[in-house]
Each structure stands twice: as structure tokens, then as C-alpha cells.
Design a protein around this motif. Sequence first.
Motif, PDB file in Angstrom:
ATOM      1  N   GLU A 117      37.922   2.665 -51.043  1.00 30.59           N
ATOM      2  CA  GLU A 117      36.973   2.280 -49.988  1.00 30.59           C
ATOM      3  C   GLU A 117      36.610   3.470 -49.116  1.00 30.59           C
ATOM      4  N   VAL A 118      37.619   4.276 -48.755  1.00 29.75           N
ATOM      5  CA  VAL A 118      37.353   5.469 -47.959  1.00 29.75           C
ATOM      6  C   VAL A 118      36.433   6.415 -48.729  1.00 29.75           C
ATOM      7  N   GLY A 119      36.720   6.591 -50.010  1.00 29.57           N
ATOM      8  CA  GLY A 119      35.868   7.461 -50.823  1.00 29.57           C
ATOM      9  C   GLY A 119      34.441   6.955 -50.915  1.00 29.57           C
ATOM     10  N   ALA A 120      34.287   5.631 -51.075  1.00 30.08           N
ATOM     11  CA  ALA A 120      32.939   5.058 -51.138  1.00 30.08           C
ATOM     12  C   ALA A 120      32.194   5.251 -49.820  1.00 30.08           C
ATOM     13  N   SER A 121      32.913   5.114 -48.695  1.00 24.21           N
ATOM     14  CA  SER A 121      32.282   5.317 -47.387  1.00 24.21           C
ATOM     15  C   SER A 121      31.843   6.765 -47.214  1.00 24.21           C
ATOM     16  N   VAL A 122      32.697   7.693 -47.619  1.00 25.18           N
ATOM     17  CA  VAL A 122      32.342   9.115 -47.517  1.00 25.18           C
ATOM     18  C   VAL A 122      31.141   9.428 -48.397  1.00 25.18           C
ATOM     19  N   GLU A 123      31.150   8.858 -49.600  1.00 23.20           N
ATOM     20  CA  GLU A 123      30.013   9.085 -50.496  1.00 23.20           C
ATOM     21  C   GLU A 123      28.723   8.531 -49.899  1.00 23.20           C
ATOM     22  N   SER A 124      28.806   7.337 -49.286  1.00 20.57           N
ATOM     23  CA  SER A 124      27.628   6.743 -48.668  1.00 20.57           C
ATOM     24  C   SER A 124      27.095   7.613 -47.538  1.00 20.57           C
ATOM     25  N   ILE A 125      28.015   8.172 -46.719  1.00 20.71           N
ATOM     26  CA  ILE A 125      27.596   9.047 -45.616  1.00 20.71           C
ATOM     27  C   ILE A 125      26.934  10.307 -46.150  1.00 20.71           C
TER      28      ILE A 125
END
Length: 375
Positions: A117-125
Motif C-alpha cells: 500500500e505504501v508503495g502504491a501511494s508513493v507510485e501514485s504521488i
Amino acid sequence: MSDPGWVKFSTSGSTAIWSCGGAWTIDHATRLANELGVPPEAKGKAVLIDLAAIDQLDTSGAWLIRRHGNALVAAGFKVETKEGDPDLAALLKRVIETRDVLPAEPPRRNLGDKIAEVGASVESILVESRDLVAFFGALMSALARLTLMPWKLRWNAIFAHLEQTGLNALPIVGMINLLVGVVLAFQGADQLARFGAQTFTINMLGISVLREMAVLLTAIVVAGRSGSAFTAQIGTMQVNEEVDALRTIGLDPMDVLVVPRVLALMVALPLLTFFADMMGLLGGGLMCVALLDISFGQYLSLLNQAISISHFWVGIVKAPFFAALIALIGCFEGLRVSGSAESVGRLTTRSVVEGIFLVIIVDALFSILFSYLGV
């Protein structure tokens, strides 16, 4: 009217009989559920559920019968049903055949899922940052093109947005900065009085209002007021396919929708900042006159000694950059809206949050830069 629903238990030889009659409807469901027990006399007997006397049945009553039958089967009884009215039997059959749909058990979350989830959030940003930089490049390209062809600039739209973002924002900007000036002066005088340095309240007030507070508070108000309006307006046009219609007739949405808003806000925000400076100093002056036992003329004289023109320009210089950032994010998020009112609301909220966050970040960078330059 049908008789109220009833249920009677009896035995006949090796058979336990539940006789049901009357209206088995939702009006009597609670009472009937309490009466559908399993007495000790039924133990070891075959079961007959007699429904012949039922003259009214709805899904609640049918479900009660089904539940009672399933409970008897689960307890080890052999169950038979004697049906009555064919129409009611058809409803009962349909309810019996309906399978219970249980909510799916939520999957267990582990450390790997949280990291994902953290990785997906960073990717989205990162993706959104990349898209915002690309949008900024498209805006610069449009501004360069319109500089070479100024007759294509939409002055009517610019003046309309200038009125909406500048003139109409004067009351709220003025009121907020007036009250902040009052608070700063009151708190400053209260704290400095402990050191016998109340007169330095004017120095603190003038420098903080001109350099930081006025422009920052004005930018935050404008981000919440005008930035959200830009996103909502353009987002609604996206939902109504008006932006696609502009492209169809050969108009660039960047020229029609984005450039006028950016230019109007870049003109409006410095003017609003100047107004905010005056209102903040006025509010602080009124409080200083009340607390420091000085006249308003003395306040102006001391203020003139405490500040210089560089303090004023430090605040004003920031305003166009804040304005461009707010308008850029508002228009960017508006053009990302896709097909629903929920998307308009979500991206409008996001544009306000991102606008305020980035304004504070840029203000901190300006503070570091001015400190490095000794301004």
C-alpha cells in the motif's frame, strides 16, 4: 381480515406435528418466531410441518418456516411439509430455494500488504507529480504561443476571472487579515510586556504581516476559494463533455480554460496581498493604540521606523508564484475529472489540499532563499 398467525404443537403416534395457520406476515413475525420452539415431547419423533391452515403468507413468514425446518433438520429430525394454497406454496418454495449469501470474510492483512500500500501511494504521488510537471510544460507552451499571437488572448475571460478571484474576495481577505493583525498585536504585546519591551510589538507586527502572514493567509484563502472553484468549474465541464466539445471545434482547452484563469489569479493575488497588508497593519494598529497607550499617528511613525520597503516587496514577490501554483493545480485537477459528480467532489477537495500544502512548501523555500540572500 385474516386471523393472526398461530402455531400449535401436537403429537400423533411417532410424529410431532407443528400446525401453522392464519396470517404469517411481518406484522406477526416476532411473536411467531418466539412460539416456534422444540418441546421435549418431539424428541425421537418424525416431524410434520402442517401449513394447510395458512391463508396469508409473505417472505417474512416463509423465511420463519424455512428457518424452523432447517433448525429441525440440523437437530437430527426427519422433516416433512404439508402444504396448502398452491400460490403460498410457490412463495414458500422460492424462499426455501434461496441460498443465504454471507458476507465474504475480509482478507487478513500482513506486513507485505501494508508495504505494498505504501508503495502504491508513493507510485501514485510520483505519477501525479510527473503529470503536473507535464501540465506546467503545456501551460508554458500555451503562454509562449499566445505571447507571439496576443490577439488570441481572451481578455473578456481574464477580466471576468479577475473580478471573481480578486474583487469578490476582498471582504473575506480583509476580514481575516484584520483579525489576524489584532491577534498578533495582542499576543505580541502580552508576551513582550514581561520583558518591558512592549514598543517592539510594532516591529514584530510590521515585519510578520508584510513578509509572511498577509501573503500566506491570502494565498490559503484563495486556494480554498478560487482554486476549488477552478477545479469544480472545469470538472463539471468535463462531466458534461464540454471540454471535448471545445477540442471538436478546434479550440485548445489550455488557451480557453487554463491560461485566462492563471493570468487573472497572478494579477489578483498581488493586489489582494497589498490589501491584506493594509488590513493586517490596520488591525494591529488598532490593538496597539488600545494596549500601548499611543496615538495612531505615533503608531504610524514607529511603524515607519521599524520596517523598510524591502519587507513589503518580500511579501509581494511571493504572490504571483503562489497564484500560478494555485491556478495550475486547480485547473490540472479539474481536467482530470472523469465522468461523475463523485469525481468532481474528490478532485476539488484534493486541489484545495494540494494547493495549500504546496503554497506552504514554496513559502518555506522562499524564506530559506531570502535568508541566504540576506533580504
